[in-house]
Design an enzyme around this catalytic site. Structure first.
Site, PDB file in Angstrom:
ATOM      1  N   GLU A 111      -0.053  41.059   9.153  1.00  0.00           N
ATOM      2  CA  GLU A 111      -0.668  40.484   8.123  1.00  0.00           C
ATOM      3  C   GLU A 111      -1.555  39.215   8.571  1.00  0.00           C
ATOM      4  OE1 GLU A 111       2.092  39.911   4.570  1.00  0.00           O
ATOM      5  OE2 GLU A 111       2.702  41.883   4.784  1.00  0.00           O
ATOM      6  N   HIS A 228      -3.858  32.994  -3.707  1.00  0.00           N
ATOM      7  CA  HIS A 228      -4.085  34.164  -3.001  1.00  0.00           C
ATOM      8  C   HIS A 228      -5.437  34.727  -3.185  1.00  0.00           C
ATOM      9  CE1 HIS A 228      -3.216  38.191  -1.414  1.00  0.00           C
ATOM     10  NE2 HIS A 228      -2.054  37.674  -1.146  1.00  0.00           N
ATOM     11  N   ARG A 269      -4.676  32.627   4.416  1.00  0.00           N
ATOM     12  CA  ARG A 269      -4.960  32.976   3.002  1.00  0.00           C
ATOM     13  C   ARG A 269      -6.051  31.872   2.462  1.00  0.00           C
ATOM     14  NH1 ARG A 269       0.868  34.531   0.539  1.00  0.00           N
ATOM     15  NH2 ARG A 269       0.953  36.707   1.473  1.00  0.00           N
ATOM     16  N   HIS A 330      -0.807  31.796  -6.470  1.00  0.00           N
ATOM     17  CA  HIS A 330       0.185  32.757  -6.075  1.00  0.00           C
ATOM     18  C   HIS A 330       1.593  32.259  -5.634  1.00  0.00           C
ATOM     19  CE1 HIS A 330       1.753  36.487  -4.111  1.00  0.00           C
ATOM     20  NE2 HIS A 330       1.576  35.870  -2.894  1.00  0.00           N
ATOM     21  N   ARG A 365       1.263  28.716   3.287  1.00  0.00           N
ATOM     22  CA  ARG A 365       2.151  29.720   3.755  1.00  0.00           C
ATOM     23  C   ARG A 365       1.633  30.804   4.436  1.00  0.00           C
ATOM     24  NH1 ARG A 365       4.334  34.244   1.823  1.00  0.00           N
ATOM     25  NH2 ARG A 365       3.491  34.175  -0.311  1.00  0.00           N
TER      26      ARG A 365
END
Length: 440
Positions: A111, A228, A269, A330, A365
């Site tokens: 990811e 997000h 992100r 998010h 994160r």
């Protein structure tokens, strides 16, 4: 209700459940949760859970986590999380969690922000797979009781706010009650319910943060709130549906209204979010598009069955057309400050999961580190608590508490909301103006 358990755990997400499962049967545990036991954000996690595949991957994994967090991470927390990850995965498998497998073993995906394929997953519902299996194991334990629709209203502390000895709750019947416990563990999740556009359940409103402010419990980085980049765009009220990071990890592309790709989708992100906002501003639109059409119908339906079905329900066939996406709140990287054993600044009070902050995530994160971090430090909390319980005296009779202060439910809810938002504004006015004020 057992009003004098050894341990009170507030929250039934992955962190709270995993923490409860670490204790032996002679320790009584009461778990309370604001809504149903399944209605935690842990159930909503789509992507996966990161792990250290081999010792050789440690340095790269460490650097990926630090880089995503803009090097504001606590390096000790990051090291503990990564090195403990194989043990956590083994424990999950022991509890019945099933990860995707092939002829040669488990599959790993990748990811945004990761340099390697190191993420274990279960279709596109990894959080549901993990949390539902943990909940099933908890319900098998005779020493653990779960009370649903039971709301934490306050902590019960000594007059100097130095020691926690329980909590004030409102039961499913609307009654006010005091629970005394040797140790209280807050596992109440984030604060997405305060936002108009969020992937979180609306009842997860950060109440524990306001309670911590009232009792002078140390907080850390309350303004570190992750937006997000890709949720399914909608003008309907309510929770936004996440289009997982794993979709971009498998090759999805982001397109502007001209059909042009404008960003490397595997960047962290916050970088992708900024790029999307820039395109939205340039084209005066409230969304961009995400396309997986080139992956092929068979791959899409096999890898992302939940996302495919949800988009279909909203009128989009992702095997044939792009879907509109936009950023939304998010994840919460800040929270109640804790040490490496998840202990707060107040005696006999611990915090685990998204409500806590041990600095592992820094200011942003890394994808699929959330479930791992929650479980690692929930386990460490349980180990520390168990060592302390042996030295503590049995909780005495429940002291008197003036429950009339909690009669105005709506007034208390608004008070808590104001406390949190004012603290975010105080720490980061620019973030507040962009994401938290009434206009945004």
């Amino acid at each position: 209700m057992n009003k004098q358990p050894d341990i009170l755990i507030v929250g039934t997400g992955a962190a709270g459940l995993f923490c409860a499962l670490q204790f032996p049967p002679e320790i009584s545990i009461l778990m309370v949760t604001k809504e149903g036991a399944e209605q935690s954000d842990s159930f909503l996690a789509q992507g996966g859970i990161s792990t250290l595949k081999t010792p050789e991957d440690y340095d790269v994994y460490f650097e990926d986590t630090m880089k995503a967090g803009h090097y504001e991470n606590n390096p000790q927390s990051v090291e503990v999380m990564i090195r403990t990850s194989p043990r956590i995965i083994a424990d999950l498998v022991g509890f019945g969690v099933e990860f995707e497998r092939g002829p040669d073993g488990v599959f790993y995906t990748r990811e945004g922000g990761h340099s390697e394929n190191r993420i274990l997953y279960h279709k596109d519902v990894t959080g549901k797979e993990i949390t539902s299996k943990l909940l099933a194991r908890v319900r098998e334990r005779q020493n653990i009781t779960i009370l649903e629709h039971t709301v934490l209203l306050d902590l019960a502390c000594d007059r100097e706010d130095l020691e926690c000895w329980g909590a004030v709750v409102r039961t499913v019947k609307g009654e006010l009650a005091v629970i005394a416990a040797k140790t209280v563990v807050l596992a109440t999740g984030g604060l997405g319910g305060l936002f108009q556009s969020s992937t979180n359940f609306p009842h997860i409103t950060g109440d524990s943060l306001a309670i911590a402010l009232r009792h002078h419990i140390a907080l850390q980085n309350i303004h570190y709130i992750q937006i997000h980049p890709t949720v399914l765009y909608s003008q309907k009220p309510g929770r936004r549906f996440l289009i997982s990071e794993s979709v971009r990890g498998e090759g999805a592309v982001l397109l502007n209204p001209n059909g042009e790709r404008f960003v490397d989708e595997l960047l962290p992100r916050d970088v992708v979010t900024q790029a999307i906002r820039k395109e939205m501003d340039a084209f005066h639109t409230d969304h961009v598009e995400l396309s997986v059409v080139h992956l092929g119908e068979e791959t899409i339906q096999a890898r992302f069955p939940n996302i495919y079905q949800k988009c279909l329900e909203e009128g989009y066939d992702i095997t044939k057309e792009p879907v509109p996406v936009a950023p939304a709140q998010h994840y919460f990287m800040g929270g109640i400050a804790v040490d490496l054993q998840s202990k707060t600044s107040m005696e006999r009070l611990y915090a685990v999961g998204e409500v806590s902050c041990n600095g592992v995530h820094g200011s942003n994160r890394l994808a699929s580190n959330s479930l791992l971090e929650s479980l690692v430090f929930a386990q460490r909390a349980a180990e520390k608590i168990q060592a302390e319980l042996a030295q503590q005296e049995k909780t005495g009779k429940i002291p008197d508490v003036d429950l009339t202060a909690y009669a105005d439910q709506e007034g208390l809810r608004q008070q808590y909301r104001r406390l949190i938002l004012e603290e975010i504004k105080r720490k980061d006015r620019s973030f507040y103006d962009q994401w938290c004020n009434d206009e945004t």
